[in-house]
Design an enzyme around this catalytic site. Structure first.
Site, PDB file in Angstrom:
ATOM      1  N   TYR A   1      -2.940 -42.170 -19.250  1.00 24.60           N
ATOM      2  CA  TYR A   1      -2.686 -42.922 -19.883  1.00 24.60           C
ATOM      3  C   TYR A   1      -3.990 -44.425 -19.866  1.00 24.60           C
ATOM      4  CZ  TYR A   1       2.115 -41.444 -18.175  1.00 24.60           C
ATOM      5  OH  TYR A   1       3.803 -40.752 -18.375  1.00 24.60           O
TER       6      TYR A   1
ATOM      7  N   TYR B   1      12.841 -43.090 -21.227  1.00 20.54           N
ATOM      8  CA  TYR B   1      11.694 -42.048 -20.210  1.00 20.54           C
ATOM      9  C   TYR B   1      11.953 -40.311 -19.970  1.00 20.54           C
ATOM     10  CZ  TYR B   1       7.043 -40.341 -18.525  1.00 20.54           C
ATOM     11  OH  TYR B   1       6.533 -39.333 -18.539  1.00 20.54           O
TER      12      TYR B   1
ATOM     13  N   ASP C   1      18.803 -37.674 -16.241  1.00 19.09           N
ATOM     14  CA  ASP C   1      18.056 -37.935 -15.583  1.00 19.09           C
ATOM     15  C   ASP C   1      17.523 -38.490 -14.482  1.00 19.09           C
ATOM     16  OD1 ASP C   1      14.803 -37.828 -15.074  1.00 19.09           O
ATOM     17  OD2 ASP C   1      14.512 -37.883 -17.179  1.00 19.09           O
TER      18      ASP C   1
ATOM     19  N   LYS D   1      10.380 -36.680  -8.305  1.00 20.52           N
ATOM     20  CA  LYS D   1       9.522 -37.865  -7.937  1.00 20.52           C
ATOM     21  C   LYS D   1       9.800 -37.818  -6.228  1.00 20.52           C
ATOM     22  CE  LYS D   1       7.891 -40.396 -11.514  1.00 20.52           C
ATOM     23  NZ  LYS D   1       9.092 -40.502 -13.057  1.00 20.52           N
TER      24      LYS D   1
HETATM   25  C1  PLP Z   1       8.642 -39.744 -13.968  1.00 20.36           C
HETATM   26  C2  PLP Z   1       9.859 -38.845 -14.613  1.00 20.36           C
HETATM   27  C3  PLP Z   1       9.269 -37.995 -15.468  1.00 20.36           C
HETATM   28  C4  PLP Z   1       9.039 -37.215 -15.106  1.00 20.36           C
HETATM   29  O1  PLP Z   1       8.308 -36.716 -13.985  1.00 20.36           O
HETATM   30  P1  PLP Z   1       6.735 -35.442 -14.143  1.00 20.36           P
HETATM   31  O2  PLP Z   1       7.084 -35.629 -12.643  1.00 20.36           O
HETATM   32  O3  PLP Z   1       6.009 -37.394 -13.942  1.00 20.36           O
HETATM   33  O4  PLP Z   1       6.610 -34.007 -14.999  1.00 20.36           O
HETATM   34  C5  PLP Z   1      11.047 -37.936 -15.812  1.00 20.36           C
HETATM   35  N1  PLP Z   1      12.245 -38.686 -15.984  1.00 20.36           N
HETATM   36  C6  PLP Z   1      11.913 -40.053 -15.912  1.00 20.36           C
HETATM   37  C7  PLP Z   1      13.085 -39.832 -15.187  1.00 20.36           C
HETATM   38  C8  PLP Z   1      10.449 -40.082 -14.942  1.00 20.36           C
HETATM   39  O5  PLP Z   1      10.733 -41.443 -14.917  1.00 20.36           O
END
Ligand code: PLP
Length: 395
Positions: A6, A132, A219, A246
């Site tokens: 970024y 996102y 997600d 994460k």
């Molecule tokens: C960080 C994130 C992703 C992507 O995860 P990466 O491990 O960085 O590929 C997908 N969805 C959400 C909601 C996120 O915060």
């Protein structure tokens, strides 16, 4: 040379070089910093946790990795078993991958192929404005954040709606016979600006998905493991597919999982080879990642993290109560997340260095100054972060 994320490499400010890390602290050569970002929201137990480190070392003494194609092993068996009981409802089928973005891709592939396998030609995904879901291509398409993805504007087969029930109902009335799935970051939209919305929206989404036979995907890569104040938002409203990343490994090794319910799994389970899910990341089910994820979940339950998160939220509310400034549009708090949104991004330029001098690592973006703290944080450390954020505006 490293190409940093970024960043316009030509104008990028030198990153701080970390030489050690322990608990909530990052150490540079000359400063000790509370990590208010939890290394992009994943480091929930803090750094150098002895039990997490031990779990990795112990597994490494056996083997670090074997592929999941034609092979299996105890750490991945145990983790999938643990997730089956730890996660709500009939979210029982774990597809592992190496990152959140890939796990989102897998979820979308599952939803699309679920429909193909049953002979449906539905092809549209419903998603949220300011969403996102990661930086890979399909994840970008269902995302809606021009600040990240403006260079790839074309959107095929994705409809974006705001987090309003009327817009949700309109979209279902208009597109229901085209929709494969509705994907959301439940309650808290992270990278889109720490936007928070009400659970009633998700409850209505669940009803509409049931009514029109559309899969609901949560997600929870960012929101999972307590970040919203719920263990998982999926505990409150049950999705068909849940994506975790994460904090899954406590932040120690990149890993993610796409968890499907019985309905989704059964849509692939047949005598037809062409109904199989054709995906298989090299490092899926990595043994070190699974071992540390198991230990992370054990700590999360044993040390009553939900209580810690409640306490973090109440300290944030107490410290931010009544705090305003003409430059501030809104202060938002939910679970282990606090965000100050300003009207003009120029008003928080320079905050990172200001925070550094006060012993806090922060990474504000656009109009958002925020903290997503490690859950092991002590009250005085949390207050130091919040005082630093407030002090910027008194400055
Ligand atoms: C960080 C994130 C992703 C992507 O995860 P990466 O491990 O960085 O590929 C997908 N969805 C959400 C909601 C996120 O915060």
């Amino acid at each position: 040379m490293i190409w940093y994320p970024y960043e316009q490499m030509k104008t990028m400010k030198q990153p701080y070089k970390i030489v050690d890390a322990k608990g909530v602290y990052l150490y540079t050569e000359d400063q000790k910093l509370i990590d208010s970002v939890s290394s992009w929201w994943c480091m929930i137990h803090g750094y150098k946790h002895p039990e997490l480190t031990e779990a990795i070392k112990t597994q490494a003494d056996h083997f670090s990795h074997v592929m999941l194609g034609g092979l299996t092993h105890d750490p991945v068996l145990k983790l999938s078993e643990k997730l089956e009981s730890f996660l709500p409802g009939d979210l029982d089928y774990c597809f592992f991958s190496d990152s959140g973005s890939v796990a989102v891709e897998v979820a979308l592939k599952m939803a699309l192929q679920f429909n193909t396998n049953r002979g449906s030609n539905r092809d549209t995904v419903l998603a949220l404005e300011h969403a996102y879901h990661g930086d890979t291509f399909k994840a970008m398409e269902v995302g809606d954040d021009e600040d990240y993805h403006f260079a790839f504007e074309e959107k095929k087969g994705v409809v974006h709606i705001p987090t309003e029930i009327s817009a949700l109902e309109d979209a279902f009335h208009k597109y229901h016979d085209k929709l494969t799935c509705f994907i959301v970051e439940p309650l808290l939209q992270g990278a889109g600006g720490m936007r928070m919305y009400d659970i009633s929206f998700l409850q209505r989404a669940r009803e509409l998905c049931d009514q029109y036979d559309v899969l609901l995907i949560f997600d929870e890569v960012a929101t999972g493991f307590g970040r919203t104040g719920y263990r998982f938002v999926a505990d409150e409203v049950l999705p068909d597919i849940l994506v975790l990343g994460k904090a899954l490994t406590g932040g120690y090794i990149g890993h993610a999982v796409t968890v499907a319910n019985h309905k989704v799994f059964n849509g692939f389970y047949s005598d037809d080879d062409r109904h199989a899910l054709m995906h298989g990341p090299t490092f899926m089910g990595n043994a070190l990642a699974c071992a540390v994820a198991l230990k992370s979940i054990e700590l999360f339950e044993r040390d009553n993290y939900m209580e810690k998160i409640k306490n973090i939220e109440s300290i944030m509310r107490r410290e931010m109560d009544g705090f305003t400034d003409p430059r501030i549009k809104e202060v938002r708090i939910m679970g282990g997340c606090v965000c100050i949104e300003v009207y003009d991004s120029a008003d928080i330029e320079g905050f990172q260095d200001f925070a550094y001098r006060r012993g806090v690592f922060s990474r504000p973006f656009l109009k958002y100054m925020y903290a997503m703290v490690p859950y092991i944080i002590q009250e005085k450390e949390l207050v130091q972060i919040l005082d630093t954020m407030k002090a910027w505006f008194f400055n």
